[in-house]
Design a protein around this motif. Structure first.
Motif, PDB file in Angstrom:
ATOM      1  N   PRO A   1       0.814  -1.219   0.000  1.00 40.70           N
ATOM      2  CA  PRO A   1       0.000   0.000   0.000  1.00 40.70           C
ATOM      3  C   PRO A   1       0.851   1.275   0.000  1.00 40.70           C
ATOM      4  CG  PRO A   1       0.019  -0.970   2.184  1.00 40.70           C
ATOM      5  CD  PRO A   1       0.738  -1.936   1.266  1.00 40.70           C
ATOM      6  N   GLU A   2       2.137   1.144   0.234  1.00 42.52           N
ATOM      7  CA  GLU A   2       3.000   2.317   0.290  1.00 42.52           C
ATOM      8  C   GLU A   2       3.009   3.078  -1.030  1.00 42.52           C
ATOM      9  OE1 GLU A   2       3.876  -0.681   1.351  1.00 42.52           O
ATOM     10  OE2 GLU A   2       4.327  -0.392   3.475  1.00 42.52           O
ATOM     11  N   TYR A   3       2.868   2.375  -2.125  1.00 36.60           N
ATOM     12  CA  TYR A   3       2.853   3.020  -3.445  1.00 36.60           C
ATOM     13  C   TYR A   3       1.741   4.064  -3.497  1.00 36.60           C
ATOM     14  CZ  TYR A   3       2.675   3.465  -8.530  1.00 36.60           C
ATOM     15  OH  TYR A   3       2.675   3.951  -9.805  1.00 36.60           O
ATOM     16  N   ARG A   4       0.548   3.674  -3.048  1.00 33.07           N
ATOM     17  CA  ARG A   4      -0.589   4.591  -3.072  1.00 33.07           C
ATOM     18  C   ARG A   4      -0.431   5.704  -2.038  1.00 33.07           C
ATOM     19  NH1 ARG A   4      -2.241  -0.465  -4.031  1.00 33.07           N
ATOM     20  NH2 ARG A   4      -2.736  -0.977  -1.878  1.00 33.07           N
ATOM     21  N   VAL A   5       0.140   5.390  -0.895  1.00 34.71           N
ATOM     22  CA  VAL A   5       0.342   6.410   0.137  1.00 34.71           C
ATOM     23  C   VAL A   5       1.369   7.440  -0.327  1.00 34.71           C
ATOM     24  CG1 VAL A   5       1.146   6.809   2.509  1.00 34.71           C
ATOM     25  CG2 VAL A   5      -0.335   4.873   2.013  1.00 34.71           C
ATOM     26  N   ILE A   6       2.413   7.007  -0.985  1.00 32.16           N
ATOM     27  CA  ILE A   6       3.428   7.941  -1.489  1.00 32.16           C
ATOM     28  C   ILE A   6       2.820   8.851  -2.554  1.00 32.16           C
ATOM     29  CG2 ILE A   6       5.557   8.107  -2.824  1.00 32.16           C
ATOM     30  CD1 ILE A   6       6.490   5.569  -1.338  1.00 32.16           C
ATOM     31  N   LYS A   7       2.033   8.271  -3.470  1.00 36.53           N
ATOM     32  CA  LYS A   7       1.387   9.101  -4.496  1.00 36.53           C
ATOM     33  C   LYS A   7       0.424  10.098  -3.868  1.00 36.53           C
ATOM     34  CE  LYS A   7       0.397   7.754  -8.521  1.00 36.53           C
ATOM     35  NZ  LYS A   7       0.918   7.624  -9.848  1.00 36.53           N
ATOM     36  N   ALA A   8      -0.352   9.664  -2.878  1.00 38.74           N
ATOM     37  CA  ALA A   8      -1.304  10.564  -2.220  1.00 38.74           C
ATOM     38  C   ALA A   8      -0.576  11.653  -1.440  1.00 38.74           C
ATOM     39  CB  ALA A   8      -2.218   9.766  -1.295  1.00 38.74           C
ATOM     40  N   THR A   9       0.534  11.309  -0.803  1.00 40.95           N
ATOM     41  CA  THR A   9       1.293  12.300  -0.040  1.00 40.95           C
ATOM     42  C   THR A   9       1.922  13.333  -0.971  1.00 40.95           C
ATOM     43  OG1 THR A   9       1.736  10.660   1.673  1.00 40.95           O
ATOM     44  CG2 THR A   9       3.165  12.588   1.637  1.00 40.95           C
ATOM     45  N   ARG A  10       2.432  12.881  -2.094  1.00 42.33           N
ATOM     46  CA  ARG A  10       3.001  13.835  -3.066  1.00 42.33           C
ATOM     47  C   ARG A  10       1.926  14.770  -3.607  1.00 42.33           C
ATOM     48  NH1 ARG A  10       7.105  10.081  -6.636  1.00 42.33           N
ATOM     49  NH2 ARG A  10       8.731   9.933  -5.039  1.00 42.33           N
ATOM     50  N   LEU A  11       0.748  14.237  -3.897  1.00 44.20           N
ATOM     51  CA  LEU A  11      -0.355  15.080  -4.352  1.00 44.20           C
ATOM     52  C   LEU A  11      -0.785  16.042  -3.252  1.00 44.20           C
ATOM     53  CD1 LEU A  11      -2.477  15.729  -6.522  1.00 44.20           C
ATOM     54  CD2 LEU A  11      -3.929  13.989  -5.455  1.00 44.20           C
ATOM     55  N   ALA A  12      -0.846  15.549  -2.018  1.00 42.54           N
ATOM     56  CA  ALA A  12      -1.259  16.393  -0.897  1.00 42.54           C
ATOM     57  C   ALA A  12      -0.266  17.525  -0.657  1.00 42.54           C
ATOM     58  CB  ALA A  12      -1.419  15.550   0.359  1.00 42.54           C
ATOM     59  N   LEU A  13       1.016  17.282  -0.879  1.00 45.02           N
ATOM     60  CA  LEU A  13       2.009  18.351  -0.724  1.00 45.02           C
ATOM     61  C   LEU A  13       1.740  19.507  -1.680  1.00 45.02           C
ATOM     62  CD1 LEU A  13       5.394  16.496  -0.235  1.00 45.02           C
ATOM     63  CD2 LEU A  13       4.325  18.101   1.325  1.00 45.02           C
ATOM     64  N   PHE A  14       1.206  19.189  -2.843  1.00 46.18           N
ATOM     65  CA  PHE A  14       0.942  20.201  -3.851  1.00 46.18           C
ATOM     66  C   PHE A  14      -0.419  20.866  -3.639  1.00 46.18           C
ATOM     67  CE2 PHE A  14      -0.682  21.277  -8.116  1.00 46.18           C
ATOM     68  CZ  PHE A  14       0.235  22.260  -8.438  1.00 46.18           C
ATOM     69  N   VAL A  15      -1.431  20.084  -3.263  1.00 42.70           N
ATOM     70  CA  VAL A  15      -2.808  20.564  -3.238  1.00 42.70           C
ATOM     71  C   VAL A  15      -3.239  21.123  -1.890  1.00 42.70           C
ATOM     72  CG1 VAL A  15      -5.197  19.780  -3.516  1.00 42.70           C
ATOM     73  CG2 VAL A  15      -3.457  19.005  -5.100  1.00 42.70           C
ATOM     74  N   MET A  16      -2.823  20.519  -0.798  1.00 38.10           N
ATOM     75  CA  MET A  16      -3.360  20.881   0.516  1.00 38.10           C
ATOM     76  C   MET A  16      -3.074  22.315   0.960  1.00 38.10           C
ATOM     77  SD  MET A  16      -5.335  18.690   1.590  1.00 38.10           S
ATOM     78  CE  MET A  16      -5.807  17.212   0.763  1.00 38.10           C
ATOM     79  N   PRO A  17      -1.934  22.916   0.667  1.00 34.07           N
ATOM     80  CA  PRO A  17      -1.782  24.333   1.055  1.00 34.07           C
ATOM     81  C   PRO A  17      -2.820  25.236   0.380  1.00 34.07           C
ATOM     82  CG  PRO A  17       0.359  23.396   0.649  1.00 34.07           C
ATOM     83  CD  PRO A  17      -0.650  22.364   0.217  1.00 34.07           C
ATOM     84  N   ALA A  18      -3.138  24.957  -0.881  1.00 33.02           N
ATOM     85  CA  ALA A  18      -4.162  25.755  -1.571  1.00 33.02           C
ATOM     86  C   ALA A  18      -5.535  25.523  -0.960  1.00 33.02           C
ATOM     87  CB  ALA A  18      -4.172  25.412  -3.055  1.00 33.02           C
ATOM     88  N   ILE A  19      -5.855  24.283  -0.628  1.00 31.27           N
ATOM     89  CA  ILE A  19      -7.150  23.984   0.000  1.00 31.27           C
ATOM     90  C   ILE A  19      -7.229  24.635   1.374  1.00 31.27           C
ATOM     91  CG2 ILE A  19      -8.562  22.123   0.944  1.00 31.27           C
ATOM     92  CD1 ILE A  19      -7.719  20.416  -1.406  1.00 31.27           C
ATOM     93  N   ALA A  20      -6.139  24.606   2.127  1.00 32.71           N
ATOM     94  CA  ALA A  20      -6.126  25.233   3.455  1.00 32.71           C
ATOM     95  C   ALA A  20      -6.359  26.735   3.341  1.00 32.71           C
ATOM     96  CB  ALA A  20      -4.805  24.948   4.157  1.00 32.71           C
TER      97      ALA A  20
END
Length: 127
Positions: free
Chosen positions: A10-29
């Motif tokens: 499952p680490e593959y999906r967690v790494i992809k989600a974390t990389r996406l979150a690094l880009f998207v979450m500051p804008a959402i916040a």
């Protein structure tokens, strides 16, 4: 981050989600903070800050989970598979030590890195 192993870990999906979150979450916040203060007023600033901090913390939670998982002990099936892989590498002349009884996912990652560097692509396509 190898697609052949994404079905097993499952680490593959967690790494992809974390990389996406690094880009998207500051804008959402930031959008959450601005929208809540703009619509509800300055009285709701503490709640808006709390929600913004929650969104900012999601990538950090991904990194924490990955670090915890790296130190987690291997299940017996992965332990045996990793030892077979290290024996295959050793038979090819690669300096690869077998795993000890207290092996963790990070130890297996080192063996997998060596294997991807040394083994041909047909081995990974068979998985």
């Amino acid at each position: 981050m190898v697609k052949q192993l994404s079905w097993f870990f499952p680490e593959y999906r967690v790494i992809k989600a974390t990389r996406l979150a690094l880009f998207v979450m500051p804008a959402i916040a930031l959008a959450t903070l601005v929208m809540q203060v703009g619509v509800l007023g300055w009285a709701h600033l503490p709640q808006a800050i709390a929600m913004g901090l929650f969104f900012i913390s999601l990538p950090i939670q991904g990194y924490i989970w990955l670090g915890w998982r790296a130190q987690h002990p291997l299940p017996l099936t992965l332990f045996d598979w990793s030892n077979q892989l290290s024996q295959k590498l050793s038979s090819m002349g690669v300096n690869c030590q077998p795993l000890t009884a207290k092996a963790c996912y990070l130890d297996m990652a080192y063996i997998l890195k060596l294997a991807f560097e040394r083994l041909d692509k047909s081995y990974w396509d068979e998985l």
